[in-house]
Structures are given as structure tokens and as C-alpha cells.
Scaffold this motif. Structure first.
Motif, PDB file in Angstrom:
ATOM      1  N   SER A   1       0.541   6.356  -8.832  1.00 42.67           N
ATOM      2  CA  SER A   1      -0.454   6.915  -8.160  1.00 42.67           C
ATOM      3  C   SER A   1      -0.476   8.108  -8.743  1.00 42.67           C
ATOM      4  O   SER A   1       0.673   9.174  -8.629  1.00 42.67           O
TER       5      SER A   1
ATOM      6  N   SER B   1       5.306   7.491   6.337  1.00 45.68           N
ATOM      7  CA  SER B   1       5.794   6.361   5.468  1.00 45.68           C
ATOM      8  C   SER B   1       5.964   5.219   5.994  1.00 45.68           C
ATOM      9  O   SER B   1       6.023   4.825   7.348  1.00 45.68           O
ATOM     10  N   LEU B   2       6.190   4.144   5.287  1.00 46.53           N
ATOM     11  CA  LEU B   2       6.167   2.745   5.639  1.00 46.53           C
ATOM     12  C   LEU B   2       7.622   2.572   6.776  1.00 46.53           C
ATOM     13  O   LEU B   2       7.369   1.945   7.578  1.00 46.53           O
TER      14      LEU B   2
ATOM     15  N   THR C   1       3.324  -0.424  -6.107  1.00 46.76           N
ATOM     16  CA  THR C   1       2.682   0.340  -5.028  1.00 46.76           C
ATOM     17  C   THR C   1       2.272   1.640  -5.430  1.00 46.76           C
ATOM     18  O   THR C   1       2.095   1.762  -6.689  1.00 46.76           O
TER      19      THR C   1
ATOM     20  N   ILE D   1       5.851   2.593  -8.878  1.00 47.83           N
ATOM     21  CA  ILE D   1       4.981   3.534  -8.256  1.00 47.83           C
ATOM     22  C   ILE D   1       3.788   3.856  -9.348  1.00 47.83           C
ATOM     23  O   ILE D   1       4.363   4.674 -10.329  1.00 47.83           O
TER      24      ILE D   1
ATOM     25  N   ASP E   1       0.065   5.427  -3.556  1.00 43.96           N
ATOM     26  CA  ASP E   1      -0.286   6.329  -2.191  1.00 43.96           C
ATOM     27  C   ASP E   1       0.572   7.460  -2.291  1.00 43.96           C
ATOM     28  O   ASP E   1       0.053   8.235  -1.393  1.00 43.96           O
ATOM     29  N   VAL E   2       1.482   7.920  -2.976  1.00 42.25           N
ATOM     30  CA  VAL E   2       2.435   9.027  -3.033  1.00 42.25           C
ATOM     31  C   VAL E   2       1.988  10.124  -4.109  1.00 42.25           C
ATOM     32  O   VAL E   2       2.572  11.218  -3.989  1.00 42.25           O
TER      33      VAL E   2
ATOM     34  N   VAL F   1      11.843   4.401   1.054  1.00 42.89           N
ATOM     35  CA  VAL F   1      11.575   5.612   1.553  1.00 42.89           C
ATOM     36  C   VAL F   1      12.342   6.068   2.761  1.00 42.89           C
ATOM     37  O   VAL F   1      13.063   5.015   3.179  1.00 42.89           O
TER      38      VAL F   1
ATOM     39  N   TYR G   1       8.889  -2.142   9.457  1.00 47.07           N
ATOM     40  CA  TYR G   1       9.771  -1.899   8.506  1.00 47.07           C
ATOM     41  C   TYR G   1      11.137  -2.566   8.598  1.00 47.07           C
ATOM     42  O   TYR G   1      11.723  -3.084   7.554  1.00 47.07           O
TER      43      TYR G   1
ATOM     44  N   ASP H   1       0.909  12.256   6.954  1.00 46.43           N
ATOM     45  CA  ASP H   1       1.001  10.853   6.558  1.00 46.43           C
ATOM     46  C   ASP H   1       2.246  10.266   7.238  1.00 46.43           C
ATOM     47  O   ASP H   1       3.424  11.167   6.789  1.00 46.43           O
TER      48      ASP H   1
ATOM     49  N   GLY I   1       0.840  -1.312   0.094  1.00 40.76           N
ATOM     50  CA  GLY I   1      -0.002  -0.141   0.037  1.00 40.76           C
ATOM     51  C   GLY I   1       0.841   1.207  -0.098  1.00 40.76           C
ATOM     52  O   GLY I   1       0.407   2.302  -0.370  1.00 40.76           O
ATOM     53  N   GLN I   2       2.161   1.286   0.349  1.00 46.96           N
ATOM     54  CA  GLN I   2       2.931   2.417   0.349  1.00 46.96           C
ATOM     55  C   GLN I   2       4.361   1.840  -0.270  1.00 46.96           C
ATOM     56  O   GLN I   2       4.854   0.823  -0.102  1.00 46.96           O
TER      57      GLN I   2
END
Length: 177
Positions: free
Chosen positions: A92, A42-43, A67, A90, A69-70, A29, A49, A40, A24-25
Motif C-alpha cells: 500500500s 485500526s482493525l 492487506t 501489506i 490501507d496503511v 496492529v 477484532y 482512522d 481491507g486493513q
């Protein structure tokens, strides 16, 4: 949960070839730190993690992380301590609900993990500077067998104005092993 991390480790250890992990993320990161208390997280801000990093670094085959979400598109990756590749794609957003949170593309941290994790070497992270979508889009990933390896092609599909067909752009190709 601890059970899910055990299941992930078991899956990664049993991979007979490249694997695809949907999260989901993003995994490439940095920690958000104090800012994560108000915005928010981050993972990397979650306790699990570091275990995720250990699991991925031990992969004997390439792992593709898909992924979002960003609110931007990016292709990045690194070579894991096992010699396998970690590639993160990514895509998104499909539709940006609020323009205040979009329009900013961010490069990944220079190392994975971005902070020291005991017992895990840090790997240099690369990224494709030509794939920096900040507008509404989606991505498709094509896989083709190529002997004992798998060819992968990532296409970005910007969402066009109404009454126009989307047109893909090839943004990344790689042979997974």
C-alpha cells in the motif's frame, strides 16, 4: 457481521492446507485509542477484532493475510497457538493520492494480539526490517507446490517514473503448511 465471522471460522476450520485471507486493513496492529475518534481507526478498534483473533489463533494450517490501507509495505508474522504461522503482507499504496498521509513506515506491535484477549495466548511478532517501502508500489505473491507444502515468494514492485518498466525485488520467501 456475525454471519461473516461464522463463515470465516468455518473456512479456517475446514482448511486442508494453507489459506489466504484478504482484508481491507492489517490484522497485526494496535488499538488507536482516543486518536481513532479523530483519525482512522485500526482493525483492532472494532468489537469483532477479538473474535477474528480467536479464529486465527485456532488455525490448524498457515494463514497468509494480504492487506493494505496503511500507505507502506511490510511483511510480518507470528506463530499461532496451534503452531501454524500467521503471515501478513501489506502492499500500500499503488498510488498515493495525498503525500500528507504517506512516507511513514511502522513496525508491527511486538505481540499478537497487541492487547490481552481472554483465552488467547499472545504470540511474538516478527517482521522483515529490509522490506520497509513507503513509496508507491504493489506486490505479487507466487505460490508453487512443494510436495505436501506450498512455497510462497513475495515480490515488491516500486512504481517507477513514467516510461520506465517496474522491476521487482524479492522481499520474502516461506514454505507454508
Amino acid at each position: 457481521s456475525p454471519e461473516e465471522l461464522v463463515a470465516l471460522r468455518t473456512w479456517v476450520e475446514a482448511l486442508p492446507g494453507p489459506g489466504v485471507l484478504v482484508l481491507g486493513q492489517p490484522v497485526l496492529v494496535e488499538r488507536t485509542g482516543v486518536k481513532g475518534r479523530f483519525f482512522d481507526r485500526s482493525l483492532a478498534d472494532f468489537d469483532q477484532y477479538t473474535e477474528l483473533v480467536r479464529i486465527l489463533h485456532a488455525a490448524r494450517h498457515d494463514v497468509l493475510v494480504v492487506t493494505g490501507d496503511v500507505h507502506f509495505g511490510r511483511v510480518a508474522g507470528c506463530t499461532l497457538s496451534s503452531g501454524s504461522s500467521l503471515i501478513e503482507i501489506i502492499a500500500s499504496p499503488f498510488e498515493l493520492v495525498d503525500a500528507a498521509v504517506g512516507g511513514t513506515w511502522r513496525r508491527p506491535p511486538g505481540l499478537f494480539p497487541s492487547f490481552a484477549v481472554p483465552g488467547v495466548p499472545r504470540s511474538t511478532v516478527w517482521f522483515d526490517p529490509l522490506h520497509d517501502l513507503t513509496a508507491n508500489h504493489f506486490a505479487t505473491i507466487e505460490f508453487n507446490a512443494h510436495g505436501s507444502r506450498t512455497k510462497m515468494a513475495v515480490k515488491a514492485w516500486p512504481i517507477p517514473p513514467a516510461a520506465q518498466a517496474p522491476a521487482p525485488t524479492l522481499v520474502y520467501q516461506h514454505e507454508l503448511g
